[in-house]
Write an enzyme that holds these catalytic residues in place. Sequence first.
Site, PDB file in Angstrom:
ATOM      1  N   HIS A  51       0.805  -1.223   0.000  1.00  0.00           N
ATOM      2  CA  HIS A  51       0.000   0.000   0.000  1.00  0.00           C
ATOM      3  C   HIS A  51       0.840   1.276   0.000  1.00  0.00           C
ATOM      4  CE1 HIS A  51      -3.630  -2.324   0.495  1.00  0.00           C
ATOM      5  NE2 HIS A  51      -3.180  -2.873   1.608  1.00  0.00           N
ATOM      6  N   GLN A 154      -0.768 -13.780   5.075  1.00  0.00           N
ATOM      7  CA  GLN A 154      -1.850 -13.038   5.701  1.00  0.00           C
ATOM      8  C   GLN A 154      -3.188 -13.714   5.417  1.00  0.00           C
ATOM      9  OE1 GLN A 154      -0.769  -8.764   4.427  1.00  0.00           O
ATOM     10  NE2 GLN A 154      -1.611  -8.558   6.495  1.00  0.00           N
ATOM     11  N   GLU A 156      -6.793 -12.859   5.226  1.00  0.00           N
ATOM     12  CA  GLU A 156      -7.598 -11.638   5.173  1.00  0.00           C
ATOM     13  C   GLU A 156      -8.754 -11.714   4.180  1.00  0.00           C
ATOM     14  OE1 GLU A 156      -4.945  -8.409   4.347  1.00  0.00           O
ATOM     15  OE2 GLU A 156      -3.839  -9.501   2.822  1.00  0.00           O
TER      16      GLU A 156
END
Length: 268
Positions: A51, A154, A156
């Site tokens: 990000h 991760q 998610e």
Amino acid sequence: MTPAVPARTLKQKFAADGHAFGPMVIEFFTPGMAAIAAAAGADFVLYDMEHSGAEIGDIKEQCAAARGLGIAPLVRVPSGEYHFVARALDAGAEGIMVPMVESAAHAAEIVSFAHYPPKGRRGAAFGVAHDGYRGGDPVAKIAAANGRTLIIPQIETKTGLEAVEDIAAVDGVDIVWVGHFDLTNFLGIPAAFDHPDYEAALARVLAAADANGKPAGFMAADEAWAEAYYRRGFRAIAYGLDHLLFQKALAGGLSLLNGLAAATPARG
């Protein structure tokens, strides 16, 4: 010469102490960041490429800045493709976090990208950043790199959550990390961190990690979250995002000064 490796790797710290903490960096890729974090007592710095605007050259500089400080540079790559995983490791990362891992096969593929044969299929490049530009026995370097590299998938998405037991069981997966915002989004309960479905998801991730003797990880935005999630059982915790920590401290100081200014009679 022997490969340049820290006196104790982050993987060894987890094995000995059962926990590790450090900040997540998404904005301030400055030369002093690793030293600042080390001076604060961090075990690692988690640099984000998903990000942020960080490129591989930025990561290479940050990993170089961490050498000799006793702090591990970790990198969240944009996704789990070979060129992201292997290049971050060659740049000097001690571990790789990969977003949105959704199956044991996906996790096993990432593990293979991050390790040299026979454990994986990472391409060989020695005498470069990851081994301190040193000469030495390639066999010893391979063993050292394979032994220290951390793999952090991760969890998610709903699909990833449904496969978390299988993901956690993959040989070479070291930490099972909850991506809490995305997880709530994919569960259809955006940012509802008190929702029963989110609570159940946390419990499932923790149980999967514990069943496989691996730490569960979380990014805690502030002290309250850090304490709450540590008490839940998370032992790999990224404490705060760099820009938010700075912004919060700055806002507090400016609020104090503005309050003093408002209470002080203006000079004529």
